[in-house]
Write a protein that holds these residues in place. Structure first.
Motif, PDB file in Angstrom:
ATOM      1  N   GLY A   1       5.836   6.091  -5.694  1.00 20.53           N
ATOM      2  CA  GLY A   1       5.663   7.078  -6.625  1.00 20.53           C
ATOM      3  C   GLY A   1       5.875   6.802  -8.125  1.00 20.53           C
ATOM      4  N   THR A   2       6.880   5.904  -8.233  1.00 28.31           N
ATOM      5  CA  THR A   2       7.363   5.449  -9.722  1.00 28.31           C
ATOM      6  C   THR A   2       7.053   4.135  -9.965  1.00 28.31           C
ATOM      7  OG1 THR A   2       9.647   5.081  -8.720  1.00 28.31           O
ATOM      8  CG2 THR A   2       8.941   7.182  -9.659  1.00 28.31           C
ATOM      9  N   SER A   3       6.426   3.105  -9.145  1.00 26.81           N
ATOM     10  CA  SER A   3       6.137   2.131  -9.457  1.00 26.81           C
ATOM     11  C   SER A   3       5.094   1.662 -10.537  1.00 26.81           C
ATOM     12  CB  SER A   3       5.823   1.109  -8.072  1.00 26.81           C
ATOM     13  OG  SER A   3       4.618   1.781  -7.557  1.00 26.81           O
TER      14      SER A   3
ATOM     15  N   LYS B   1      -8.819   7.281   1.475  1.00 34.61           N
ATOM     16  CA  LYS B   1      -7.475   7.558   0.847  1.00 34.61           C
ATOM     17  C   LYS B   1      -7.610   6.938  -0.822  1.00 34.61           C
ATOM     18  CE  LYS B   1      -2.725   5.975   1.232  1.00 34.61           C
ATOM     19  NZ  LYS B   1      -1.865   5.131   1.953  1.00 34.61           N
TER      20      LYS B   1
ATOM     21  N   GLU C   1      -2.981   6.711 -10.234  1.00 37.55           N
ATOM     22  CA  GLU C   1      -1.642   6.583 -10.904  1.00 37.55           C
ATOM     23  C   GLU C   1      -2.059   6.656 -12.568  1.00 37.55           C
ATOM     24  OE1 GLU C   1      -0.419   2.373 -11.361  1.00 37.55           O
ATOM     25  OE2 GLU C   1       0.985   2.732 -12.838  1.00 37.55           O
TER      26      GLU C   1
ATOM     27  N   VAL D   1      -5.434   6.657  -4.518  1.00 40.98           N
ATOM     28  CA  VAL D   1      -4.096   6.812  -5.165  1.00 40.98           C
ATOM     29  C   VAL D   1      -4.519   6.851  -6.477  1.00 40.98           C
ATOM     30  CG1 VAL D   1      -1.938   5.571  -5.396  1.00 40.98           C
ATOM     31  CG2 VAL D   1      -2.789   5.886  -3.122  1.00 40.98           C
TER      32      VAL D   1
ATOM     33  N   VAL E   1       2.804   3.810  -1.397  1.00 43.86           N
ATOM     34  CA  VAL E   1       3.082   4.526  -2.551  1.00 43.86           C
ATOM     35  C   VAL E   1       4.654   4.779  -2.850  1.00 43.86           C
ATOM     36  CG1 VAL E   1       2.433   6.231  -4.457  1.00 43.86           C
ATOM     37  CG2 VAL E   1       0.710   5.309  -2.541  1.00 43.86           C
TER      38      VAL E   1
ATOM     39  N   TYR F   1       3.949  12.048  -6.089  1.00 46.50           N
ATOM     40  CA  TYR F   1       5.194  11.540  -6.140  1.00 46.50           C
ATOM     41  C   TYR F   1       5.621  11.709  -7.640  1.00 46.50           C
ATOM     42  CZ  TYR F   1       3.493   9.328  -1.827  1.00 46.50           C
ATOM     43  OH  TYR F   1       3.083   9.050  -0.595  1.00 46.50           O
ATOM     44  N   ARG F   2       6.829  12.392  -7.487  1.00 45.39           N
ATOM     45  CA  ARG F   2       7.390  12.795  -8.925  1.00 45.39           C
ATOM     46  C   ARG F   2       8.634  11.660  -9.359  1.00 45.39           C
ATOM     47  NH1 ARG F   2       3.632  15.189 -11.203  1.00 45.39           N
ATOM     48  NH2 ARG F   2       2.740  13.710  -9.739  1.00 45.39           N
ATOM     49  N   LEU F   3       8.883  11.715 -10.653  1.00 46.93           N
ATOM     50  CA  LEU F   3      10.127  10.588 -11.122  1.00 46.93           C
ATOM     51  C   LEU F   3      11.344  10.791 -10.411  1.00 46.93           C
ATOM     52  CD1 LEU F   3       8.885   9.889 -14.933  1.00 46.93           C
ATOM     53  CD2 LEU F   3       8.926   8.202 -13.047  1.00 46.93           C
TER      54      LEU F   3
ATOM     55  N   GLU G   1      -1.614  11.235  -4.192  1.00 49.83           N
ATOM     56  CA  GLU G   1      -2.275  10.384  -3.336  1.00 49.83           C
ATOM     57  C   GLU G   1      -3.327  11.483  -2.664  1.00 49.83           C
ATOM     58  OE1 GLU G   1       0.025   8.015  -0.327  1.00 49.83           O
ATOM     59  OE2 GLU G   1      -1.083   9.148   1.215  1.00 49.83           O
TER      60      GLU G   1
ATOM     61  N   THR H   1       0.850  -1.030   0.048  1.00 45.36           N
ATOM     62  CA  THR H   1       0.127  -0.161   0.013  1.00 45.36           C
ATOM     63  C   THR H   1       0.914   1.167  -0.128  1.00 45.36           C
ATOM     64  OG1 THR H   1      -0.184  -0.161   2.404  1.00 45.36           O
ATOM     65  CG2 THR H   1      -1.968  -1.014   1.051  1.00 45.36           C
TER      66      THR H   1
ATOM     67  N   LYS I   1       3.278   7.034 -15.436  1.00 43.47           N
ATOM     68  CA  LYS I   1       3.759   6.312 -14.528  1.00 43.47           C
ATOM     69  C   LYS I   1       3.975   7.013 -13.063  1.00 43.47           C
ATOM     70  CE  LYS I   1       3.916   2.291 -16.743  1.00 43.47           C
ATOM     71  NZ  LYS I   1       3.100   2.475 -17.842  1.00 43.47           N
ATOM     72  N   LEU I   2       3.136   8.238 -13.288  1.00 40.60           N
ATOM     73  CA  LEU I   2       3.372   9.151 -12.095  1.00 40.60           C
ATOM     74  C   LEU I   2       2.150   8.736 -11.158  1.00 40.60           C
ATOM     75  CD1 LEU I   2       4.301  12.661 -13.852  1.00 40.60           C
ATOM     76  CD2 LEU I   2       5.898  10.850 -12.468  1.00 40.60           C
ATOM     77  N   LYS I   3       2.142   8.848  -9.818  1.00 37.78           N
ATOM     78  CA  LYS I   3       1.161   8.985  -8.858  1.00 37.78           C
ATOM     79  C   LYS I   3       1.005   9.947  -8.070  1.00 37.78           C
ATOM     80  CE  LYS I   3       1.491   3.740  -8.059  1.00 37.78           C
ATOM     81  NZ  LYS I   3       1.835   2.546  -7.401  1.00 37.78           N
TER      82      LYS I   3
END
Lengths: 449, 244
Positions: free
Chosen positions: A178-180, B205, B209, B207, A176, B53-55, B218, A174, B214-216
């Motif tokens: 970020g790049t997965s 929550k 994607e 998330v 995160v 969340y950045r690369l 939350e 769970t 491929k950036l995420k």
């Protein structure tokens, strides 16, 4: 009269050293002026050709406010482009070819490196674009040009992932990271779409020819769309004003993805003679709606137009300085000659020469000097420019990836202007000394030591 | 007599299957309606935390206070980070506005634009009125989940198609797919941390994607309280940047 000319020519040779120095001064002056103009014409022709045959075309049609709105809302400034519109434009006297372009803002994602960057996507139809801007091909650094006939529309895919999903709480990780990436693979609507990019984009994305990229854009209804494309070429216009973050696609492909039919962002035209752009513009304006603007290449040139104007101003300044030096040299020579030949002037007057003949003789002497120096300087400059024109003069401007090749050229009208300017300078410069000589009294002149 | 019994049975079977078909069609709308009600209830105030969340490994965190009247009226105020403090967003019917304190101007933004620089779009956060924009249909009903496809019915929709996985036991969303018009998957949203906030139970929550980049990002609900005394003036463009 003929005798007068004969005597004048002989007089030029009497003081060979002084005559040679004056001839060399005129020679250098004319050589420098013709040479610089030739190089400048070559440079300006290259700029003009780059703008009209490589980038913009001779004339462009936009909606009012195009430049201000393109990046903010590219769909707000669309203009009609149908077969009917094309026929109207092509039917205008002087118009050779018409090509539509569609520009949108998008995100470009390189699948291999997973780099993503915002870009302006400029689309064109290869059949008509290369007729309007045939030198577009010269801007191709690597790979090949987009061929519209090879485009294959992506077939709609159906994601058959209907298995039960795991929510965040059920997933083993769970956390995160970020790049997965998503572990599942999903079908992508893939056809064959070609894309060309600038060198800086190529570097920024770490991409290579043949790599797959995804263009993410919003269609005219703000719906998100994706186009899977292949990088086929790298394009560098090597011109100021060419956007660094630009990519090119096929016009039809982008039209479909953006949900736009019968419209374009701009229409570029090629005309028979670039010099007629103002006339063609007036005719087009009369045929088109009032909220459409018709711009000639010189208006589109922007900073380059200002730069060319500045070059011309500087050149005129150089011309002025060079001819001032030439005139000074001739005045100096003429004055020295008059002073040296005072007794001779007195003798000629005593023998019956009229004042007019004296003036004319000195003027002819200066003209001969001007002609010899001017014509030889012009001849050498023309020969060198001719050789450079055949071979091409290659150089790279700072910050350019592509070397620019200049083909110096010179207009006959300019040569005629310089010729007459040299002649007039010689005549004008020698007029005062000649007049002074003619005003001498024979008795005084004969008694002068 | 035998024929009559067979005909009656056949008639009942046809009627039953017809009713069942209608019931299934209704279920898709009903289920989405219930999900929407939980995700976008009226009259509440909440603190949301967004983490991008950045690369390059960097993480950006934003804290936003939301005041919501109904599906057409919501207001967000950036609390963190300090650099963004005072920035506001306003959903007013079909429009979304953002107020930038540095220039003291409100600018209209598109639904599709990124919310707080992450992978949630403005529409994902401030425009959960799916039934108004999408036609729901049951793609599959598994043992534990409803899998419902939502196809855009007008040009207001931000996505051509969405697919939603919903837990049958609590009618909570589990996962959501977002597609373009050619069927390419663009984004995946995972839901979790089911919590009860007063009368509403919902995932706390999310998330998101981006499958392409491929950036995420939350989104976490830190606090949610029902509040019916939010003045209507809060949902006026001219009042952005002002205390109400």
């Amino acid at each position: 009269m003929f005798d007068l000319i004969k005597v004048a020519v002989r007089n030029v040779g009497r003081n060979k050293r002084r005559a040679l120095i004056t001839i060399i001064t005129v020679f250098i002056g004319v050589f420098v002026v013709v040479g610089i103009r030739g190089l400048l014409d070559g440079l300006q022709n290259e700029i003009k050709s780059g703008l009209t045959r490589k980038m913009h075309g001779d004339i462009q049609i936009h909606r009012l406010g195009y430049e201000d709105t393109l990046e903010a809302n590219p769909y707000k400034i669309l203009i009609p482009y149908s077969d009917e519109m094309r026929q109207i434009l092509k039917g205008t006297e002087g118009v050779v070819e018409v090509t539509p372009r569609l520009k949108v803002m998008a995100l470009l994602n390189h699948q291999k490196s997973q780099s993503t960057t915002p870009v302006i996507i400029n689309s064109f139809s290869s059949q008509t674009e290369l007729q309007v801007v045939p030198r577009f091909k010269d801007a191709l650094l690597k790979g090949k040009m987009i061929d519209s006939s090879q485009e294959q529309e992506a077939v709609t895919v159906i994601d058959d992932d209907l298995s039960e999903a795991k929510g965040l709480d059920e997933e083993t990780s769970t956390q995160v990271k970020g790049t997965s990436p998503s572990s599942k693979t999903h079908p992508k609507a893939v056809g064959y779409h070609q894309l060309m990019v600038t060198p800086s984009l190529m570097r920024g994305l770490h991409a290579e020819i043949g790599d797959e990229v995804v263009v993410l854009l919003q269609d005219k209804d703000n719906m998100q769309q994706a186009i899977v494309a292949t990088v086929v070429g790298v394009v560098d216009f090597a011109m100021p004003g060419a956007a660094a973050r630009m990519a090119w696609m096929d016009f039809g492909t982008l039209q479909k993805a953006a949900g736009i039919y019968g419209q374009a962002s701009e229409i570029a035209l090629r005309i028979k003679d670039t010099e007629d752009s103002e006339t063609v513009r007036s005719q087009l304006k009369a045929k088109l709606d009032g909220d459409l603007t018709v711009q000639t290449w010189i208006e589109l040139a922007g900073i380059l137009r200002d730069s060319m104007n500045l070059q011309n101003v500087i050149f005129n300044l150089v011309l002025f300085i060079v001819f001032s030096i030439v005139i000074s040299a001739i005045i100096n020579t003429s004055l020295m000659t008059v002073m040296e030949r005072t007794r001779e002037i007195g003798t000629l007057m005593a023998l019956g020469y009229r004042r007019f003949h004296i003036t004319l003789q000195f003027l002819i002497e200066s003209t001969v000097i001007g002609l010899i120096g001017g014509l030889s300087g012009m001849t050498l400059a023309i020969v060198i420019l001719f050789v450079l024109n055949k071979q091409g003069l290659t150089f790279a401007l700072p910050g350019q990836n592509v070397a620019t090749v200049l083909y110096p050229t010179i207009k006959v009208v300019f040569l005629a202007k310089v010729f007459f300017l040299a002649l007039l300078s010689a005549l004008g410069a020698s007029f005062v000394p000649a007049y002074r000589a003619s005003k001498m009294k024979p008795v005084q002149a004969l008694t002068t030591n | 007599m035998k024929k009559f019994i067979l005909a009656t049975i056949a008639g009942i079977a046809i009627l039953t299957s017809s009713f069942l078909a209608v019931a299934v069609a209704d279920t898709a709308s009903e289920v989405i309606g219930r999900v929407e009600k939980n995700l976008s209830p009226p009259n509440f105030k909440a603190i949301y935390q967004f983490t991008n969340y950045r690369l390059d490994g960097t993480v950006g965190t934003y804290e936003i206070r939301f005041l919501v009247k109904d599906v057409n009226h919501s207001h967000g105020y950036f609390l963190k980070p300090e650099r963004e403090k005072g920035r506001e967003v306003l959903r007013l019917k079909d429009t979304i506005w953002t107020f930038m304190p540095s220039v003291a101007r409100a600018v209209r933004v598109a639904d599709r634009e990124s919310f707080a620089g992450g992978d949630f779009s403005n529409a994902d956060v401030m425009r959960i009125d799916w039934l108004a924009q999408y036609n729901p249909s049951m793609a599959k009903e598994t043992k534990n989940q409803f899998i419902i496809d939502l196809v855009a019915k007008n040009t207001e929709a931000a996505y051509a198609k969405m697919r939603l996985w919903i837990d049958k036991t609590n009618t909570q969303p589990v996962q959501q797919y977002f597609y373009d018009s050619k069927g390419t998957l663009l984004k995946v949203c995972k839901y979790g941390s089911i919590k009860t906030f007063g009368a509403v139970t919902r995932p706390a929550k999310l998330v998101m994607e981006n499958v392409i980049t491929k950036l995420k990002s939350e989104m976490q609900i830190l606090d949610l309280q029902f509040e019916s005394k939010i003045p209507d003036g809060r949902y006026v463009v001219d009042n952005l940047g002002k205390e109400i």
